[in-house]
Design an enzyme around this catalytic site. Structure first.
Site, PDB file in Angstrom:
ATOM      1  N   LYS A 225       1.014  -1.238  -0.050  1.00 29.62           N
ATOM      2  CA  LYS A 225      -0.011   0.053   0.016  1.00 29.62           C
ATOM      3  C   LYS A 225       0.816   1.236   0.000  1.00 29.62           C
ATOM      4  O   LYS A 225       1.711   1.244   0.691  1.00 29.62           O
ATOM      5  CB  LYS A 225      -0.937   0.112   1.308  1.00 29.62           C
ATOM      6  CG  LYS A 225      -1.803  -1.293   1.235  1.00 29.62           C
ATOM      7  CD  LYS A 225      -2.989  -1.073   0.425  1.00 29.62           C
ATOM      8  CE  LYS A 225      -4.063  -2.328   0.405  1.00 29.62           C
ATOM      9  NZ  LYS A 225      -5.014  -2.041  -0.433  1.00 29.62           N
ATOM     10  N   ASP A 253      -0.404  -0.176  -4.512  1.00 27.48           N
ATOM     11  CA  ASP A 253      -1.816   0.126  -4.365  1.00 27.48           C
ATOM     12  C   ASP A 253      -2.081   1.665  -3.725  1.00 27.48           C
ATOM     13  O   ASP A 253      -1.555   1.596  -2.491  1.00 27.48           O
ATOM     14  CB  ASP A 253      -2.613  -0.958  -3.850  1.00 27.48           C
ATOM     15  CG  ASP A 253      -3.841  -0.865  -3.594  1.00 27.48           C
ATOM     16  OD1 ASP A 253      -4.607   0.060  -4.127  1.00 27.48           O
ATOM     17  OD2 ASP A 253      -4.682  -1.457  -3.063  1.00 27.48           O
ATOM     18  N   GLU A 279      -1.944   0.430  -8.425  1.00 25.15           N
ATOM     19  CA  GLU A 279      -3.756  -0.180  -8.361  1.00 25.15           C
ATOM     20  C   GLU A 279      -4.240   1.205  -7.629  1.00 25.15           C
ATOM     21  O   GLU A 279      -3.665   1.861  -6.954  1.00 25.15           O
ATOM     22  CB  GLU A 279      -3.667  -1.121  -7.518  1.00 25.15           C
ATOM     23  CG  GLU A 279      -5.190  -1.690  -7.113  1.00 25.15           C
ATOM     24  CD  GLU A 279      -5.074  -2.949  -6.415  1.00 25.15           C
ATOM     25  OE1 GLU A 279      -4.051  -3.836  -6.600  1.00 25.15           O
ATOM     26  OE2 GLU A 279      -5.928  -2.997  -5.649  1.00 25.15           O
ATOM     27  N   GLU A 308     -11.941  -2.716  -8.049  1.00 23.86           N
ATOM     28  CA  GLU A 308     -12.788  -3.141  -6.897  1.00 23.86           C
ATOM     29  C   GLU A 308     -13.872  -2.131  -6.533  1.00 23.86           C
ATOM     30  O   GLU A 308     -14.691  -2.608  -5.596  1.00 23.86           O
ATOM     31  CB  GLU A 308     -11.705  -3.155  -5.754  1.00 23.86           C
ATOM     32  CG  GLU A 308     -11.174  -1.706  -4.965  1.00 23.86           C
ATOM     33  CD  GLU A 308     -10.101  -2.296  -3.975  1.00 23.86           C
ATOM     34  OE1 GLU A 308      -8.927  -2.630  -4.279  1.00 23.86           O
ATOM     35  OE2 GLU A 308     -10.388  -1.915  -2.826  1.00 23.86           O
ATOM     36  N   ASP A 331     -14.604  -7.121  -8.564  1.00 20.21           N
ATOM     37  CA  ASP A 331     -14.845  -7.700  -7.143  1.00 20.21           C
ATOM     38  C   ASP A 331     -15.959  -8.280  -7.303  1.00 20.21           C
ATOM     39  O   ASP A 331     -16.884  -8.111  -7.724  1.00 20.21           O
ATOM     40  CB  ASP A 331     -15.042  -6.283  -6.337  1.00 20.21           C
ATOM     41  CG  ASP A 331     -15.210  -6.445  -4.956  1.00 20.21           C
ATOM     42  OD1 ASP A 331     -14.302  -6.134  -4.134  1.00 20.21           O
ATOM     43  OD2 ASP A 331     -16.389  -6.746  -4.633  1.00 20.21           O
ATOM     44  N   HIS A 358      -9.862  -8.623  -7.418  1.00 20.05           N
ATOM     45  CA  HIS A 358      -9.696  -8.021  -6.187  1.00 20.05           C
ATOM     46  C   HIS A 358     -10.319  -9.220  -5.292  1.00 20.05           C
ATOM     47  O   HIS A 358     -11.282  -9.734  -5.659  1.00 20.05           O
ATOM     48  CB  HIS A 358     -10.563  -6.816  -5.951  1.00 20.05           C
ATOM     49  CG  HIS A 358     -10.634  -6.265  -4.687  1.00 20.05           C
ATOM     50  ND1 HIS A 358     -11.811  -6.017  -3.982  1.00 20.05           N
ATOM     51  CD2 HIS A 358      -9.727  -5.725  -3.795  1.00 20.05           C
ATOM     52  CE1 HIS A 358     -11.468  -5.519  -2.690  1.00 20.05           C
ATOM     53  NE2 HIS A 358     -10.172  -5.476  -2.470  1.00 20.05           N
TER      54      HIS A 358
END
Lengths: 457, 457
Positions: A225, A253, A279, A308, A331, A358
């Site tokens: 992240k 992400d 992402e 997602e 998702d 996701h």
């Protein structure tokens, strides 16, 4: 023809529960915009006259789950009394009924709360159908004739990319070798990547020890992240890169943290660490923004991944059309259930974009493995550059949890969509009156529910 | 500085009601996809410690209003106890607080139910602010310094089209002549068009007699619903064109009925009747589709209008960037309240797209006139090819209804955002326990509410 006999299949009840797990206590799932999620879901049990059941859910992050639960209660009137066999025989028609009620569509349409609620209901119906056929969902999908499968999809608004007839032809053209691919899946499973090494709330030490752990478990793809502070990101990503070496793959992400230009600048500076994708660089609604970012980062060999929080097939269509998405992250709980997700896989195949679903949350890994198995057997027919996200959390609540070994999702074998909770989970984690919540609220770990959170109990 | 003194302005209650009007009984508001709307709203009353009140609403179509009401109840925790003066002093920050709660944003973000609920709350706060300043909302906006006005806007995700600094400069550049434009508005009002002549459920006779009526009232712009059956459309539009003559203007509205290619073909065949715009030809989420339709219809001098279901500023940004929208139809109740709407006006001005707001419903005409007045005084500074939609329904419920004379919206004069219901309206039309609803349900005109519709009473 997989539509079951009608006898006893009238739907007599739709039960829905607000279920929350206190994941915020460990910073699990924390990212740039979601700093303290309590992984949660609205959990639907659909029951037929002869006592058959289907279980479905949509994932949430805690607060607001009560709104999804109420929405599902509001949608009951479109379903109770219908025969499940009739629904399956005209699933696209039913899909439109619950997603486009002439009055309720104003509060969507086909997005946000209304669509999440529809997804939970639709997922429970697909689980029911697979159980009636005594197959895991992916086998139900794989065994359907192309015409049958396509009959479950509402093609409204996507015919400029794919028509019903084109979808049937696409599936027919991929029939050859299907049995071998099913056999391959049963033997080898499907590759996974891990998001477990780099949640934003984790310390550097924890990041490193987790990298070691997942390397030993056989993982080759690691997601971190980013998006709050560049220096932090660079340090944490460098640590991961050092630990995994040059031959494993790093993805990052940002969970929507940036504006378009900021995303481009930030990622150019992270480029030396060779991430495979960025992402959610910006707003999940910004198709043209993602296209601009994709174009700017292509020279750096960084692809853009998103999906997602993509609202529906119309949004996916445009991400796919515009070059705004090199990795399509469907998702399993957000867009309108399996029906609509199938249409996204078909569009992605037509436009040659890789689907890397996701997962994580609650039940997302359990569901999405079925879809990706179907993709390999029947649609893209390849695993090249395709992966399923894997987060090793919240699986212990399920009757048929996903099994990941040597960084592969093993084939789900039990009938259904793997969405049934174990006995006792609702008693413990139903919000706010489950035993765990009562205790945590009593102990002052969480505040008591507000009046809105009590309307469904 | 228009931010009021803090004393007594802590927010002590947010009351919300489900209010529905039985408009489906007369086919009022019927169109291709909304065949039987009961024009409704979630109605918010915000009260401060010293007893000041603001009234705000978001429009709905009947079923599902209970979901918006619960969402507003769920959002109370972000507002109660805050001081209204502090909110106004950092309105953009507050806006992000209620639209991007770290857990709740998953069920949006910034779209559908969650954003409609936020809009109702935000609209009540703007009404409160204008009342505290003893001005109609449009005067509050017009009198604000550019820096103050822009401080109410969250620019996240739109800086690739307009930055805060650019927005301030844009407004400063338009300051000259503002007083004259305000005077002009007070004397002449703002042009309106009517949608009253061609609801889909109306008979041909009714269409003709309504054309005559609105011509006599001074209207020059007439909108007709289309999209279900081409022959019907052609006949009805021909009747309107014959009645209004070649020098008045016809617009048509498909309310999302078509796929992209179908829209193009259908409209080419309606082109001989010279419609000025086709409104909502396809999915409100299909930016690239609208751009393709715009391009195909440009040679026929037919523009594309859309916006009433556009989810947020990020979607508007792309419609404006892509050439998918020649007429930007902002809706005063859908995107995140006045704050976010201001950003759309500023982007539209920068990209030179005309704003012609959506209205009708419940309270939309009342609200949107304020915004368009501000646009003329402070932003676009022109009425060229700009119009406000007008539907002569549901105004009788308001304390300060809009007044349209000689096809012009006259200047709102009372303090606030014109969103307060008359005394007695809630007693009569609150759903399901208002006296009118109790009677209609007792008489079997409408079915009784279901269990979900009872949770807020």
């Amino acid at each position: 023809m997989p539509v079951p006999n009608r006898n006893g299949l009238e739907i007599v009840s739709i039960d829905v529960k607000d279920v929350r797990f206190p994941t915020s206590l460990g910073s699990h799932g924390s990212d740039a915009l979601h700093t303290d999620p309590n992984y949660s879901c609205a959990y639907v049990t659909t029951t037929t006259g002869n006592g058959k059941q289907g279980f479905g859910l949509t994932f949430t992050c805690g607060r607001g789950t009560e709104i999804i639960v109420l929405t599902i209660r509001s949608m009951k009137k479109f379903i109770i009394g219908k025969n499940a066999a009739d629904i399956f025989a005209d699933f696209a028609g039913f899909w439109r009924t619950i997603t486009n009620d002439s009055q309720m569509r104003w509060i969507g349409p086909e997005k946000g709360v209304a669509h999440l609620a529809a997804a939970a209901i639709l997922n429970s119906l697909w689980d029911l159908w697979a159980r009636l056929e005594n197959k895991p969902l992916w086998r139900l999908l794989v065994d359907m004739e192309p015409e049958e499968l396509v009959s479950t999809i509402d093609f409204r608004y996507i015919t400029d990319v794919i028509t019903k007839e084109e979808a049937i032809k696409l599936l027919k053209d991929k029939q050859a070798g299907k049995d071998e691919r099913v056999k391959y899946l049963m033997q080898h499973g499907y590759p996974a990547y891990t998001t477990q090494v780099g949640w934003l709330g984790y310390s550097d030490e924890l990041v490193q020890s987790l990298c070691d752990k997942y390397l030993k478990l056989g993982f080759k793809f690691f997601k971190v992240k980013v998006g709050v502070n560049f220096e932090d990101d660079y340090r944490r990503c460098s640590a991961v890169r050092k630990c995994i070496g040059p031959n494993n793959v790093l993805m990052v992400d940002a969970n929507q943290a940036w504006s378009v230009n900021e995303a481009i600048e930030w990622m150019k500076k992270l480029a030396p660490l060779k991430p495979m994708w960025i992402e959610e660089p910006t707003s999940p609604d910004d198709i043209l923004g993602h296209a601009a970012i994709s174009k700017a980062l292509a020279p750096y060999n960084i692809g853009v991944a998103t999906g997602e929080m993509c609202a529906n097939r119309v949004m996916f269509k445009q991400f796919l059309q515009s070059g705004g998405m090199q990795y399509c992250q469907i998702d399993s709980a957000r867009i309108g259930g399996v029906n609509e997700i199938l249409s996204v896989y078909l569009m992605a195949e037509k436009l040659k974009v890789k689907v890397c679903p996701h997962a994580g949350g609650v039940g997302l890994c359990e569901m999405v493995q079925h879809l990706q198995y179907w993709d390999f057997a029947s649609v893209s027919c390849t695993m090249q550059d395709r992966l399923i996200e894997y987060v090793d959390q919240q699986h212990e609540h399920f009757v048929d949890p996903c099994v990941v070994e040597n960084a592969k999702y093993l084939a789900p074998k039990q009938p259904g969509y793997s969405t049934e909770f174990l006995p006792g989970i609702l008693d413990r984690f139903a919000y706010p009156n489950g035993s765990e919540w009562r205790q945590m609220i009593k102990d002052g770990i969480f505040p008591p529910p507000d009046e809105a959170e009590l309307v469904n109990v």
